[in-house]
Design a protein around this motif. Sequence first.
Motif, mmCIF file in Angstrom:
data_model
loop_
_atom_site.group_PDB
_atom_site.id
_atom_site.type_symbol
_atom_site.label_atom_id
_atom_site.label_comp_id
_atom_site.label_asym_id
_atom_site.label_seq_id
_atom_site.Cartn_x
_atom_site.Cartn_y
_atom_site.Cartn_z
ATOM 1 N N TRP A 173 -1.995 -4.387 4.328
ATOM 2 C CA TRP A 173 -2.623 -3.628 5.047
ATOM 3 C C TRP A 173 -1.738 -2.311 4.394
ATOM 4 O O TRP A 173 -1.795 -1.592 3.736
ATOM 5 N N MET B 193 -0.274 -2.184 0.855
ATOM 6 C CA MET B 193 -0.944 -1.549 -0.827
ATOM 7 C C MET B 193 -0.737 0.213 -0.114
ATOM 8 O O MET B 193 -0.628 -0.152 -0.999
ATOM 9 N N LEU B 194 -0.890 -0.021 1.437
ATOM 10 C CA LEU B 194 -0.345 1.932 1.704
ATOM 11 C C LEU B 194 0.902 2.146 0.791
ATOM 12 O O LEU B 194 1.357 3.537 1.232
ATOM 13 N N ASP C 272 -13.724 1.778 2.988
ATOM 14 C CA ASP C 272 -13.560 1.577 1.310
ATOM 15 C C ASP C 272 -12.123 1.722 0.655
ATOM 16 O O ASP C 272 -11.245 2.408 1.401
ATOM 17 N N ALA C 273 -12.216 2.646 -0.827
ATOM 18 C CA ALA C 273 -10.751 2.692 -1.305
ATOM 19 C C ALA C 273 -10.250 4.684 -0.482
ATOM 20 O O ALA C 273 -9.024 4.843 0.200
ATOM 21 N N ASP C 274 -10.968 5.170 -0.309
ATOM 22 C CA ASP C 274 -11.180 6.830 -0.462
ATOM 23 C C ASP C 274 -10.580 6.388 1.681
ATOM 24 O O ASP C 274 -9.648 7.413 2.021
ATOM 25 N N HIS D 20 -8.727 3.743 3.258
ATOM 26 C CA HIS D 20 -7.670 3.152 3.529
ATOM 27 C C HIS D 20 -6.796 4.714 2.949
ATOM 28 O O HIS D 20 -5.538 4.800 3.991
ATOM 29 N N ASP D 21 -7.491 5.157 2.102
ATOM 30 C CA ASP D 21 -6.209 5.932 1.662
ATOM 31 C C ASP D 21 -5.565 7.410 3.025
ATOM 32 O O ASP D 21 -4.951 7.611 3.836
#
Length: 335
Positions: free
Chosen positions: A288, A291-292, A247-249, A251-252
Motif C-alpha cells: 500500500w 502504491m502511494l 476507494d482511489a480518492d 487512498h490518495d
Amino acid sequence: MRGTGVGSFPGDSQRDYEEALAVVLGELAPDEHGLAFVPEVPGRGAGAAMTGRTLGMVTELDADLQPDGWRLTGTSGAPALDQRRARSLLGQDLDTLEDRAAGHAGPFKVQVTGPWTLAASVERPRGDKLLADHGARRELAQALAVAVADHLADLRRRLPAATELILQLDEPALPTVLAGGVPTASGFGKHRTIHPPEASEALGWVLDAASAAGATPWVHCCAPDVPIGLLRGAGARGVMVDLDLLDADGHDAAGEALEAGDTVGLGVVPTTGPLPGDRVLVERVLRWLDMLGLDPERVGGSLVISPSCGLAGTTPAGARHALELARAVARSVSP
C-alpha cells in the motif's frame, strides 16, 4: 509505528471488561509499538454500547432508552434511569482503568461517539432523529464538546503518567449523513443531506475541545466514502479507516495525510474469519505504501495498524490475537 485497537471487545459482564482491559494493557502497553486504549464491551447492554456510553458522558442533555433506541427527554434536571446507569457503568470502568493503569507512562486512547453518528441515532423528544432538527443538531454537538473536555480532564487525573491522550471520535454514520441516506422514522423517506460546512463545524467543536484539553484528536470511520479531507479540515490530526473500504480518492487522501505528518490508522487486521499471519499483513501494508509512493522510513512514525473495525463480534481469543497481530505488524514495518 504503533498497533492499536478500535475499541470494542466481546463479552457481556463486568468481568469481561476487566479481562479486555488486561488484554489491552498486556498486548499494547509494554513498548513503543503499542497504543493502549480504554476498551468497550457493548454486550453488557445499551448503556455500554457506543451511543449509550457517550450519552452517559453528556451531562448537559437528558436522555432515556425507548424500544427503538435512545431519545432525548426535553427536560433538564435528574437524568433518566438508563442514562444514570450508563454514567455509572462508565465510572466503574474508569475506576478499574485507574486501578490497573495509573502508572502507565505511554500514550493512551479513548473513544467517544461523534456528533453526526449520535444525531443519526438518537431521537428528539417528539420523535424522529435529531438529524431532522438544525437546532437540536447544534445543541447536541456543543453539549458533546463540553462532555469531551470533562472526560479528558477526568482521564488525565486518572492517568497522570500518560505521555499523550488521544481522543478517537467514532463516526461510522458520517458518510451516510453526508449522502442524505439516513431513513426517517416512517421508513418511507430519507433525512436531508447535511452539507460539508455544517458537518465540519459540528465536528470542529468537538475536536477543538479535545485539543484544548491537551489531547490529540482522531476520527475513526469504518465505512465506505470516508471524507478524510473534511475530517482533517475540521481539526482531526489522525484518521482511522478500513483499508478494504477505501476507494482511489480515499487512498490518495490517506497518503496526503501521512505526507503532511498526520496519523493514519490503517485497519488491516480482519475482524471476521480466520486471521492471516503477520507476514501477509506486513506485505500488504508495504504494498500500500509503495502504491502511494511513500517511504516507510519517512512516514512510518505517522502510521498506526489496527483491526478493520471493532472486535465485539469475535471471541476473546480472537480479540487478543487481533491485537497481537496489529502490534506485530507495526513492529515489523517500523523503520
